[in-house]
Motif scaffolding. Structure first.
Motif, PDB file in Angstrom:
ATOM      1  N   GLU A  44       0.826  -1.211   0.000  1.00 44.14           N
ATOM      2  CA  GLU A  44       0.000   0.000   0.000  1.00 44.14           C
ATOM      3  C   GLU A  44       0.856   1.255   0.000  1.00 44.14           C
ATOM      4  OE1 GLU A  44      -2.544  -0.677   3.357  1.00 44.14           O
ATOM      5  OE2 GLU A  44      -3.959  -1.890   2.173  1.00 44.14           O
ATOM      6  N   ARG A  45       2.005   1.227   0.689  1.00 40.36           N
ATOM      7  CA  ARG A  45       2.911   2.388   0.669  1.00 40.36           C
ATOM      8  C   ARG A  45       3.392   2.673  -0.748  1.00 40.36           C
ATOM      9  NH1 ARG A  45       7.443   2.446   5.252  1.00 40.36           N
ATOM     10  NH2 ARG A  45       7.955   4.346   4.121  1.00 40.36           N
ATOM     11  N   ALA A  46       3.727   1.633  -1.482  1.00 43.82           N
ATOM     12  CA  ALA A  46       4.201   1.814  -2.860  1.00 43.82           C
ATOM     13  C   ALA A  46       3.063   2.252  -3.771  1.00 43.82           C
ATOM     14  CB  ALA A  46       4.839   0.531  -3.369  1.00 43.82           C
TER      15      ALA A  46
ATOM     16  N   ARG B 281       2.539   6.042  -3.033  1.00 44.70           N
ATOM     17  CA  ARG B 281       3.669   6.924  -3.351  1.00 44.70           C
ATOM     18  C   ARG B 281       4.596   6.183  -4.307  1.00 44.70           C
ATOM     19  NH1 ARG B 281       8.914   8.045  -1.218  1.00 44.70           N
ATOM     20  NH2 ARG B 281       9.437  10.251  -1.402  1.00 44.70           N
ATOM     21  N   GLY B 282       4.518   6.540  -5.571  1.00 43.92           N
ATOM     22  CA  GLY B 282       5.255   5.826  -6.609  1.00 43.92           C
ATOM     23  C   GLY B 282       6.742   5.692  -6.348  1.00 43.92           C
ATOM     24  N   GLN B 283       7.348   6.709  -5.699  1.00 40.72           N
ATOM     25  CA  GLN B 283       8.787   6.646  -5.433  1.00 40.72           C
ATOM     26  C   GLN B 283       9.142   5.461  -4.528  1.00 40.72           C
ATOM     27  OE1 GLN B 283       6.816   9.309  -5.141  1.00 40.72           O
ATOM     28  NE2 GLN B 283       7.893  11.240  -5.466  1.00 40.72           N
ATOM     29  N   ASN B 284       8.173   4.978  -3.749  1.00 37.71           N
ATOM     30  CA  ASN B 284       8.439   3.856  -2.855  1.00 37.71           C
ATOM     31  C   ASN B 284       8.596   2.529  -3.599  1.00 37.71           C
ATOM     32  OD1 ASN B 284       8.472   5.355  -0.513  1.00 37.71           O
ATOM     33  ND2 ASN B 284       6.327   5.008  -0.051  1.00 37.71           N
ATOM     34  N   GLU B 285       8.186   2.493  -4.870  1.00 41.90           N
ATOM     35  CA  GLU B 285       8.358   1.260  -5.625  1.00 41.90           C
ATOM     36  C   GLU B 285       9.830   0.870  -5.693  1.00 41.90           C
ATOM     37  OE1 GLU B 285       6.357   1.196  -9.393  1.00 41.90           O
ATOM     38  OE2 GLU B 285       4.477   1.911  -8.505  1.00 41.90           O
TER      39      GLU B 285
END
Length: 198
Positions: free
Chosen positions: A176-178, A181-185
C-alpha cells in the motif's frame, strides 16, 4: 545499551543481535532522494536523530546513538518489553516492524490478529476480552497474548500462526505504501525481501 530499568539483562541479550541485524540491513549513510524519511545512517533518519538531540552531520552519526535510539524508541517505549517474556519471537518481529513503520503500526498488527483469533469455535465464547486496536501495548494486550499462547500451546503453533498474521499485514502495508507513493516502488523489493518473513 542503555541502563533503562525496563531492560533486563535477558532482554538486552535478546535485543543486541536484533539491533545488529537491523543496522546490518540498513547499512551506513544513505542519501536517496526517493526516501521520504530523509538521509539515514545506521537506519536512523535525520529527523529521528535531531529529535533525540543530535546536531552533527549525519555522515558522522555515531552507531552508539543508533543503538540507544533503537532500544528506547522502538523496543522500550512501545512496551515490547512486556511482550518479550511471553514470546521472544513476537517481540523481535514487533521491534523490526516498529523500526520501519510509523509508531504503533506493529502493535496494531498484533492487536488485529489477536482480535480475530479470539473466538476459536466461532460461537461467541471468546478466550480473552477483545483488545482495542489502538497501537498501544499495555496490560490488556499483554494478557490477551499470554492467554492466546497458553490456549494454543503445543509446538509453538499458536506463536507461528500469530507471526504469520503479523507478517502478512506488514507485507500488505508495504504494498500500500508503494501504491500511494510511486517513489516507494524503488524500495518495495528490498522491504519484502528483508523485512517480511513468513
Amino acid at each position: 545499551m542503555s541502563h533503562d530499568p525496563r531492560l533486563t539483562a535477558e532482554m538486552a541479550d535478546l535485543l543486541e543481535p536484533i539491533i545488529d541485524e537491523v543496522i546490518g540491513v540498513e547499512g551506513g549513510f544513505v542519501d536517496d532522494p526517493n526516501d521520504a524519511g530523509g538521509a539515514p545512517r545506521w537506519g536512523v533518519t535525520e529527523a529521528v536523530a535531531r529529535a533525540a538531540g543530535y546536531q552533527g552531520d549525519m555522515h558522522d552519526f555515531p552507531r552508539e546513538w543508533a543503538v540507544d535510539l533503537f532500544e528506547r524508541n522502538y523496543f522500550l517505549d512501545p512496551n515490547f518489553h512486556l511482550i518479550a517474556p511471553l514470546s521472544k519471537a513476537i517481540a523481535k518481529e514487533l521491534f523490526e516492524i516498529e523500526v520501519n513503520c510509523p509508531p504503533g503500526v506493529a502493535a496494531k498488527f498484533m492487536q488485529r490478529a489477536l482480535r480475530v483469533l479470539n473466538d476459536p469455535k466461532g460461537n461467541g465464547q471468546v478466550i480473552f476480552p477483545d483488545v482495542q486496536v489502538d497501537g498501544r501495548i499495555g496490560k490488556d494486550t499483554a494478557d490477551a497474548l499470554a492467554t492466546f499462547l497458553k490456549f494454543r500451546a503445543g509446538g509453538h503453533q499458536g506463536e507461528q500462526v500469530l507471526l504469520k498474521m503479523i507478517n502478512a499485514q506488514q507485507a500488505v502495508y508495504y504494498i500500500e505504501r508503494a501504491e500511494k507513493r510511486g517513489q516507494n516502488e524503488r524500495f518495495e523489493y528490498g522491504w519484502i525481501a528483508n523485512r517480511v518473513v513468513i
